[in-house]
Design a protein around this motif. Structure first.
Motif, PDB file in Angstrom:
ATOM      1  N   LYS A 339     -28.048  21.418 -28.038  1.00 14.43           N
ATOM      2  CA  LYS A 339     -28.936  23.251 -28.027  1.00 14.43           C
ATOM      3  C   LYS A 339     -28.935  23.018 -26.247  1.00 14.43           C
ATOM      4  O   LYS A 339     -28.968  24.797 -26.425  1.00 14.43           O
ATOM      5  N   HIS A 340     -29.633  22.267 -25.522  1.00 17.17           N
ATOM      6  CA  HIS A 340     -30.208  23.084 -24.094  1.00 17.17           C
ATOM      7  C   HIS A 340     -29.297  22.380 -22.467  1.00 17.17           C
ATOM      8  O   HIS A 340     -29.342  23.157 -21.571  1.00 17.17           O
ATOM      9  N   TYR A 346     -16.925  23.707 -21.557  1.00 19.42           N
ATOM     10  CA  TYR A 346     -17.228  23.719 -19.948  1.00 19.42           C
ATOM     11  C   TYR A 346     -16.356  22.272 -21.008  1.00 19.42           C
ATOM     12  O   TYR A 346     -17.411  21.200 -20.497  1.00 19.42           O
TER      13      TYR A 346
ATOM     14  N   ASN B 209     -20.598  33.885 -19.776  1.00 20.29           N
ATOM     15  CA  ASN B 209     -19.633  32.808 -20.327  1.00 20.29           C
ATOM     16  C   ASN B 209     -20.827  31.558 -20.756  1.00 20.29           C
ATOM     17  O   ASN B 209     -20.926  31.399 -22.116  1.00 20.29           O
ATOM     18  N   THR B 210     -21.675  31.051 -20.435  1.00 20.88           N
ATOM     19  CA  THR B 210     -22.841  30.425 -20.437  1.00 20.88           C
ATOM     20  C   THR B 210     -23.919  30.611 -21.911  1.00 20.88           C
ATOM     21  O   THR B 210     -23.696  30.284 -23.027  1.00 20.88           O
ATOM     22  N   LEU B 213     -20.976  30.594 -24.964  1.00 16.32           N
ATOM     23  CA  LEU B 213     -20.668  29.709 -25.354  1.00 16.32           C
ATOM     24  C   LEU B 213     -21.880  29.105 -25.603  1.00 16.32           C
ATOM     25  O   LEU B 213     -22.090  28.158 -27.261  1.00 16.32           O
ATOM     26  N   ASN B 214     -23.334  28.852 -25.268  1.00 14.29           N
ATOM     27  CA  ASN B 214     -24.657  28.378 -25.806  1.00 14.29           C
ATOM     28  C   ASN B 214     -26.379  28.790 -25.254  1.00 14.29           C
ATOM     29  O   ASN B 214     -26.420  29.184 -24.096  1.00 14.29           O
ATOM     30  N   GLY B 216     -29.306  28.291 -26.150  1.00 14.95           N
ATOM     31  CA  GLY B 216     -30.067  27.633 -25.496  1.00 14.95           C
ATOM     32  C   GLY B 216     -29.818  27.065 -23.772  1.00 14.95           C
ATOM     33  O   GLY B 216     -30.986  26.947 -23.698  1.00 14.95           O
ATOM     34  N   ALA B 217     -28.491  26.516 -23.717  1.00 18.06           N
ATOM     35  CA  ALA B 217     -28.665  26.107 -22.622  1.00 18.06           C
ATOM     36  C   ALA B 217     -29.144  27.308 -21.316  1.00 18.06           C
ATOM     37  O   ALA B 217     -29.302  26.403 -20.080  1.00 18.06           O
ATOM     38  N   LYS B 332      -9.013  16.367 -34.378  1.00 18.65           N
ATOM     39  CA  LYS B 332      -8.668  15.462 -33.657  1.00 18.65           C
ATOM     40  C   LYS B 332      -9.931  15.222 -32.438  1.00 18.65           C
ATOM     41  O   LYS B 332     -10.015  13.644 -32.489  1.00 18.65           O
ATOM     42  N   PHE B 333     -10.762  15.631 -32.540  1.00 15.84           N
ATOM     43  CA  PHE B 333     -12.055  15.172 -31.598  1.00 15.84           C
ATOM     44  C   PHE B 333     -12.791  14.384 -32.356  1.00 15.84           C
ATOM     45  O   PHE B 333     -13.340  13.684 -31.962  1.00 15.84           O
ATOM     46  N   ALA B 335     -12.127  12.781 -35.023  1.00  8.75           N
ATOM     47  CA  ALA B 335     -11.174  11.601 -35.305  1.00  8.75           C
ATOM     48  C   ALA B 335     -11.500  10.355 -33.651  1.00  8.75           C
ATOM     49  O   ALA B 335     -11.159   9.033 -34.041  1.00  8.75           O
ATOM     50  N   THR B 337     -13.378   9.988 -31.579  1.00  7.41           N
ATOM     51  CA  THR B 337     -15.143   9.820 -30.991  1.00  7.41           C
ATOM     52  C   THR B 337     -15.980   9.392 -32.245  1.00  7.41           C
ATOM     53  O   THR B 337     -17.052   8.692 -32.035  1.00  7.41           O
ATOM     54  N   ALA B 338     -15.159   9.276 -33.562  1.00 10.76           N
ATOM     55  CA  ALA B 338     -16.174   9.487 -34.749  1.00 10.76           C
ATOM     56  C   ALA B 338     -16.362   7.134 -34.889  1.00 10.76           C
ATOM     57  O   ALA B 338     -15.885   6.875 -34.705  1.00 10.76           O
ATOM     58  N   ASN B 339     -17.245   7.077 -34.705  1.00 14.00           N
ATOM     59  CA  ASN B 339     -17.464   5.661 -34.759  1.00 14.00           C
ATOM     60  C   ASN B 339     -18.648   5.474 -34.882  1.00 14.00           C
ATOM     61  O   ASN B 339     -20.214   6.012 -34.638  1.00 14.00           O
ATOM     62  N   GLY B 340     -19.393   3.873 -34.598  1.00 11.45           N
ATOM     63  CA  GLY B 340     -21.010   3.435 -34.063  1.00 11.45           C
ATOM     64  C   GLY B 340     -22.161   4.438 -34.912  1.00 11.45           C
ATOM     65  O   GLY B 340     -22.846   5.336 -35.431  1.00 11.45           O
TER      66      GLY B 340
END
Lengths: 503, 340
Positions: A339-340, A346, B209-210, B213-214, B216-217, B332-333, B335, B337-340
């Protein structure tokens, strides 16, 4: 006849281009056992459970439930087959009551299709009585603490007649006290003959509650143990595949300067109520101040204020003796990196730029220095061992541990004396967590001041010089880390005890 | 590309359904638009304001804002350009033309800023506000044209000074004979270049852009989110406001009510299809230019509504294809990273 509730034999699951998430895995769970499934992030625990639960189909191997071969094609088939799963992220509707949440999706229809609340209320009460789960069925779920919400999830699957319960990292979100409560309930379930599969990567918990343990590493079973016959060191070796060296020895650093001084500070939350009331503390150069507390007791507001994101209502915060300015550079590893902390879309190097885009090393007001940024990123990749070592890799494609390493790399290399780290190892596997711990300790050795917020008390005790305990927006206790333990801190965390903070 | 072909095929069904030969219609459509320089000129003339309104929607979108107000911003900007042109009639061209461009940009930017400030200061939703501002803008321009600067028996403003004209290419070069294709196309291209440089090469663009996209960030890395919202909206309005130059300074030399022909709304589709990429916007705008002008050329064979249907189908298919691509990528993504 054998008495296995679940037998998974020769399970192999391949994702994408040949990545084996499960490689010829065998798992046998005895009826009435608490069976722990342990391993690092990415070891294949969740994949295996998702196969059992009908979310994925295995590429080879077969599953027997109570000695009969079964393949579930969807979670709902698994549920009617007597298997229930409590996910790490709860699937509850916060605005509905406990009762409504439990029956959601399986409502008994009475006259004219109207939900027959009385029948289901009676049934849930019986279940709650048998398993000694004490909950007010009419409370709104959103108002209940996390520990209770988890019990609602458990009741929900018991209501659907589950005989086999899968719990995915159930203690990740709980306080020590809530964890105890959960374990009580699990033992209660076991004594009533239910079978429990517990996914975890916390060794001490697994050792204290389970009957048997299956260890997974990189998709393969590396151990199948009786809990009674094993210990931390063996388990650790099986999980990681090598001995984990202890953290570098912590000695008092020779620094004495005060970096951060918080004096009588009050802070309001988003709803304009006081989240922090009149707190004071110091952090010195070369010191890690741990902040313990149950989440939601003002830590978020405090951190946001210290890092210049939130306004202070009253009081003063001094950084190196000067009043903290909104634009002061502070290293901040946020609690919720998705979230942050990062922008998934990117590439890695543009995430390194986040919050640092105005630094003269990276830009002029009219132009980004892309080449410099990429060089800088390549150095960080080496220094912080970020994998894959490719500055162009999309952030969303990195594993959680590597995302966090990237955030740490960006923040810890800022030009500042103050580091704020909030839950810096949440959700990380042992190796990545250790890496982040080492990085923080190394900054401490350099004479930086570190404020470390965490709900993981063992982490706080291990890293901190002093620990402040927060409860209800105030500091209820301040301890030297070497002179306290989890029990004492736990009591202050729940507000059962409070004393004047001492320096 | 797939979506364009698919929509042409579906369009063919409609054409066949009203008893015309789809091949013949399409042949006429493309030969009339791309088969001669006059047609090409017409297409590029139609595309010019669409590039600018497409940029307008795209830059707002990059900041996480949905600008439905390009239509209003375009009208206000166009009026500002016209007003400069018919008010300062004595100025030489090298002052008057830059001034007209500036007026268009500022007019649109100020108008969009109303929504930007409301969003940043009070959090009120920009979609509702820009829609409402469209109604107000159109009414305001209509009032100004009819009551303040009326030319009897017309619905347009007085003519602008010839010094404010953006010349037609057929006058300048002799090609595109007869088409109103004019210098403002170059302004549109320059705007694309500016948008590209701003968004991908500057720290400010990085912040925008940031934010998109996010959020919060963006907040946690201490970007000034309110300022970025207001700035992005102002830029969006500015781009849309430049769209009026094409008609006012490049074609009729006055502002006529209804000149914009929904270019502001079509800009949304342009940005959507181009996925907010400035170079993609040029192509998408030309494509819509073909449909717009092509609609007129096949009028004798089929009703113009067929073209509207085609446009709608392209947009629908484009959206579903985007969704489909995003979904398969996500799978695809997962698949991987799907794991533990």
């Amino acid at each position: 006849m054998d008495n296995y509730a679940v037998e998974m034999t020769g399970i192999t699951k391949i994702f994408g281009e040949g990545f084996k998430a499960n490689d010829n895995v065998n798992l046998r769970v005895k009826r009435g056992d608490i069976h722990a499934l342990v391993g690092e992030n990415g070891a294949g625990k969740s994949t295996l459970m998702n196969i059992l639960y009908g979310m994925y189909r295995p590429d080879s191997g077969y599953i027997k439930i109570n000695s009969a071969e079964k393949t579930f094609h969807s979670p709902s088939e698994a549920i009617s087959g007597g298997i229930g799963m409590v996910h790490q992220h709860f699937m509850l509707v916060e605005t509905l009551s406990v009762l409504e949440n439990i029956i959601l999706g399986d409502e008994p229809a009475g006259f004219a299709g109207i939900i027959d609340y009385n029948t289901c209320r009676k049934r849930i009460k019986e279940l709650a009585f048998v398993f000694r789960i004490d909950i007010d069925l009419d409370a709104k779920v959103g108002s209940l603490p996390v520990g209770i919400q988890q019990k609602i999830e458990i009741l929900k699957i018991l209501y659907r007649n589950a005989e086999i319960l899968i719990l995915d990292e159930p203690t990740a979100v709980l306080t020590p006290r809530e964890t105890e409560g959960l374990f009580k309930t699990l033992k209660e379930l076991r004594s009533e003959g239910k079978t429990i599969i517990l996914i975890s990567h916390k060794m001490s918990e697994v050792l204290s509650i389970s009957d048997r343990i299956t260890v997974l590493r990189r998709g393969k079973v590396t151990g199948d143990l009786h809990t009674a016959d094993t210990g931390k060191s063996e388990l650790g070796r099986l999980i990681v595949g090598e001995e984990i060296a202890d953290l570098s020895v912590k000695v008092k650093t020779p620094f004495e300067d005060t970096i951060l001084e918080v004096k009588n500070v009050s802070i309001k939350n988003d709803r304009k109520f006081l989240a922090i009331e009149d707190i004071s503390f110091l952090v010195q150069s070369g010191e890690i101040l741990g902040i313990a507390g149950v989440e939601g007791n003002g830590q978020t507001e405090l951190i946001e204020a210290l890092s210049g994101i939130r306004e202070i209502d009253s009081g003063t915060v001094l950084l190196n003796g000067k009043r903290l300015q909104q634009n002061d550079v502070i290293a901040h590893i946020p609690a919720d990196r998705h979230k942050h902390g990062i922008v998934k879309e990117y590439p890695l190097y543009m995430n390194i730029l986040l919050g640092r885009e105005s630094e003269s090393g990276f830009s002029t007001p009219y132009h980004l220095k892309q080449k410099e940024l990429i060089n800088y990123t390549d150095n960080l990749i080496k220094e912080f061992d970020i994998r894959p070592a490719d500055h162009g890799q999309l952030m969303g494609g990195l594993s959680g541990g590597n995302q966090q390493k990237a955030v740490a790399a960006r923040e810890l290399t800022k030009d500042t004396d103050l580091i704020i780290a909030s839950h810096p190892t949440r959700g990380l596997d042992i190796k990545a967590a250790k890496f982040v711990h080492e990085a923080l300790l190394s900054e401490r050795r350099k004479g930086k001041a570190v404020v470390l917020v965490s709900t993981d008390l063992s982490e706080l005790l291990m890293l901190s010089d002093r620990i402040a305990v927060m409860y209800n927006g105030t500091i209820t206790g301040m301890f030297k880390a070497v002179q306290t333990d989890e029990n004492e801190i736990g009591m202050y965390m729940t507000g059962m005890m409070a004393k004047d903070s001492k320096k | 590309m797939i979506s364009v072909i698919t929509s042409l095929l579906i369009g063919a069904i409609f054409i066949a359904a009203i008893g015309q030969n789809p091949l013949e219609v399409y042949l006429q459509l493309f030969s009339q638009t791309l088969g001669n320089t006059y047609g090409i000129g017409q297409v590029l003339f139609k595309a010019t304001p669409l590039i600018l309104t497409g940029l307008s929607v795209a830059i707002a979108f990059k900041a996480g804002l949905f600008n439905i107000g390009a239509e209003g911003q375009l009208n206000i900007g166009a009026f500002a350009s016209a007003w400069v042109g018919f008010t300062f009639v004595t100025m030489p061209w090298y002052i008057l033309i830059p001034l007209s461009i500036l007026a268009g940009f500022i007019g649109g930017a100020l108008w969009a800023s109303i929504a930007g400030v409301l969003k940043a200061k009070f959090g009120s939703h920009e979609v509702i506000n820009t829609i409402m501002l469209n109604f107000i803008a159109l009414a305001l321009v209509s009032y100004l044209v009819n009551n303040i600067y009326p030319v009897p028996a017309t619905i347009h403003t007085p003519e602008i000074s010839p010094n404010a004209w953006l010349q037609r290419f057929d006058v300048l070069t002799g090609i595109f004979k007869g088409s109103p294709f004019n210098l403002s196309f170059l302004i549109a291209l320059a705007a694309c270049l500016l948008m590209y440089y701003l968004l991908w090469k500057t720290p400010l663009g990085y912040q925008i852009n940031t934010l998109g996209l996010n959020k919060g960030a963006a907040e946690y890395s201490k970007m000034n989110v309110k300022k970025l919202i207001m700035l992005s909206m102002a830029l969006a309005g500015g781009f849309a406001g430049l769209g009026g130059l094409n008609f006012v300074n490049g074609y009729k030399h006055y502002l006529e009510l209804g000149f914009s022909e929904n270019a502001g709304y079509i800009g949304i589709a342009v940005a959507l299809i181009a996925r907010n990429n400035p170079w993609g916007i040029i192509i998408a705008a030309i494509f819509f230019g073909i449909l717009e002008y092509g609609g007129l050329t096949i009028n004798t064979l089929v009703p113009k509504e067929i073209i509207t249907i085609l446009q709608a189908i392209v947009i629908l298919i484009m959206i579903s294809i985007n969704h489909f691509i995003a979904q398969s990528r996500y799978k695809k993504f997962n698949a991987g990273t799907a794991n533990g």
